[in-house]
Enzyme design. Structure first.
Site, PDB file in Angstrom:
ATOM      1  N   LYS A  35       0.813  -1.082  -0.006  1.00 28.63           N
ATOM      2  CA  LYS A  35      -0.014  -0.026   0.086  1.00 28.63           C
ATOM      3  C   LYS A  35       0.850   1.374  -0.009  1.00 28.63           C
ATOM      4  O   LYS A  35       2.004   1.057   0.365  1.00 28.63           O
ATOM      5  CB  LYS A  35      -0.976  -0.032   1.367  1.00 28.63           C
ATOM      6  CG  LYS A  35      -0.230  -0.218   2.492  1.00 28.63           C
ATOM      7  CD  LYS A  35      -1.127  -0.176   3.643  1.00 28.63           C
ATOM      8  CE  LYS A  35      -0.244  -0.225   5.093  1.00 28.63           C
ATOM      9  NZ  LYS A  35      -1.180  -0.930   6.096  1.00 28.63           N
ATOM     10  N   TYR A 244      17.577  29.028  10.508  1.00 30.67           N
ATOM     11  CA  TYR A 244      16.550  29.823  11.119  1.00 30.67           C
ATOM     12  C   TYR A 244      16.021  29.672  12.356  1.00 30.67           C
ATOM     13  O   TYR A 244      16.395  28.680  12.994  1.00 30.67           O
ATOM     14  CB  TYR A 244      15.306  29.141  10.346  1.00 30.67           C
ATOM     15  CG  TYR A 244      14.954  29.867   8.798  1.00 30.67           C
ATOM     16  CD1 TYR A 244      14.784  30.958   8.554  1.00 30.67           C
ATOM     17  CD2 TYR A 244      14.811  28.609   7.946  1.00 30.67           C
ATOM     18  CE1 TYR A 244      14.494  31.350   6.894  1.00 30.67           C
ATOM     19  CE2 TYR A 244      14.515  28.571   6.567  1.00 30.67           C
ATOM     20  CZ  TYR A 244      14.410  30.095   6.373  1.00 30.67           C
ATOM     21  OH  TYR A 244      14.218  30.300   4.956  1.00 30.67           O
TER      22      TYR A 244
END
Ligand SMILES: *Cc1c(COP(=O)(O)O)cnc(C)c1O
Length: 345
Positions: A35, A244
């Site tokens: 899947k 950041y």
């Protein structure tokens, strides 16, 4: 080359299937769960490799995944669908010869009305309370459904990654109770269930994550190898920040490499300042936040300027990275982005 390189080791994949097949016992068929594009690693090469290794039955999550799976596997393979027969699925189920695992009386009614005589299986809820027919409902329809010869009756364990969890024994007892006296192939265990031993194997096991190198199959060979290229290396002095928000500050002179890969590629942002990349046997801790397209790592321990660092592979198992990100190996694999240069070897 600007993008990171994702190598899928199909030899390791096949070896993992064979190992789980051996652990499943001789009387038991070992299927393969493919899947979600084979846990993000590519349905066509993965399914074909597992088929060549000996798998005959494959599981998908939804009927929409059926076309690609059938195209890869050809007409002989059996392809089963966990979510069952949803409204609007009949055409895909017929076109790709899928076997839906019926999860409710509503799905049974739909399937027997829209595709009478078309093969189906049944998923029972043995206690996970996620998918499957409830015990009382099953009691009511069991005879009628079994008369239509289901290809498989299955259930799924909630806590198989923790073999000592008492929920496993309770689910086993419930499944045995619901299937007592049935002359139909049965299946309960996925990767974790295989490792819990014969009581959990029945006629078919359904491994997924263990095929792809993840826990709870600790002996699995890693399948996904991801290397990110270094764009530049700089010296950072004590007191300087990286990335950041300035969440990392150098305490000593440090060489920081900037690499091409980021959260847009599925490098989960929460692993900033926590995961380690590797250069050979040398760990290179991530310093600062993960950016959309970039990572920064401390390469002070590496001589010279490395070309690439390992993000996933022999040193960084998917579960190592997952732990640093506060998640599981399944999410690491299915998050892997579309931007990589991909190779199936
Ligand atoms: C995903 C899934 C599996 C495979 O589980 P793994 O833990 O990846 O081995 C098996 N059965 C069902 C019902 C599933 O949803």
């Amino acid at each position: 080359m600007g993008t990171a390189h994702l190598q899928i080791d199909l030899g390791a994949l096949a070896a993992n299937w064979r190992a789980l097949d051996a652990a499943s016992g001789a009387e038991c068929e070992t299927a393969a769960v493919v899947k979600a594009d084979a846990y993000g690693l590519g349905i066509a090469p993965v399914a074909r490799t597992l088929q060549a290794a000996g798998a005959r039955t494959f599981f998908l999550a939804v009927a929409e995944e059926g076309a690609a799976a059938r195209a890869a596997l050809g007409p002989e393979a059996r392809i089963m669908v966990f979510s069952g027969h949803m409204a609007g699925d009949a055409a895909a189920i017929r076109a790709h010869a899928l076997v839906p695992m019926l999860n409710s009386l509503e799905q049974m009614t739909r399937h027997f009305r829209e595709l009478p005589g078309h093969p189906f299986g049944v998923q029972l809820d043995s206690g996970m309370n996620r998918l499957g027919v409830e015990p009382a409902e099953w009691q009511a329809v069991r005879e009628m459904v079994v008369a239509r010869r289901p290809a498989l009756v299955m259930s799924h364990l909630a806590c198989a990654d923790e073999p000592g969890d008492p929920a496993n024994g309770r689910q086993l007892a419930s499944f045995l109770d619901m299937t007592a006296g049935l002359d139909v192939p049965l299946s309960l265990g996925a990767t974790g269930g295989i490792l819990m031993g014969r009581d959990y194997h029945f006629d078919m096991t359904r491994p997924g994550i263990g095929l792809y190198g993840g826990l709870p199959f600790a002996a699995a060979r890693p399948v996904a190898h991801l290397h990110a290229p270094v764009i530049q290396v700089r010296h950072v002095e004590p007191g300087e920040i990286v990335g950041y928000g300035g969440t990392w500050t150098a305490r000593r002179p440090t060489r920081v490499a900037t690499l091409s890969a980021g959260y847009a590629d599925g490098i989960i942002r929460a692993m900033g300042n926590a995961a380690r990349l590797w250069h050979g046997d040398t760990p290179c801790p991530l310093v600062g936040r993960v950016s959309m397209d970039l990572l920064t790592a401390d390469v002070s321990g590496v001589e010279g300027v490395p070309d690439t660092l390992e993000v996933l592979g022999a040193h960084n198992r998917i579960d190592d990275i997952a732990e640093a990100a506060g998640t599981i190996g399944y999410e690491i694999l299915t998050s892997l982005g579309a931007r990589y240069h991909r190779d199936h070897i």
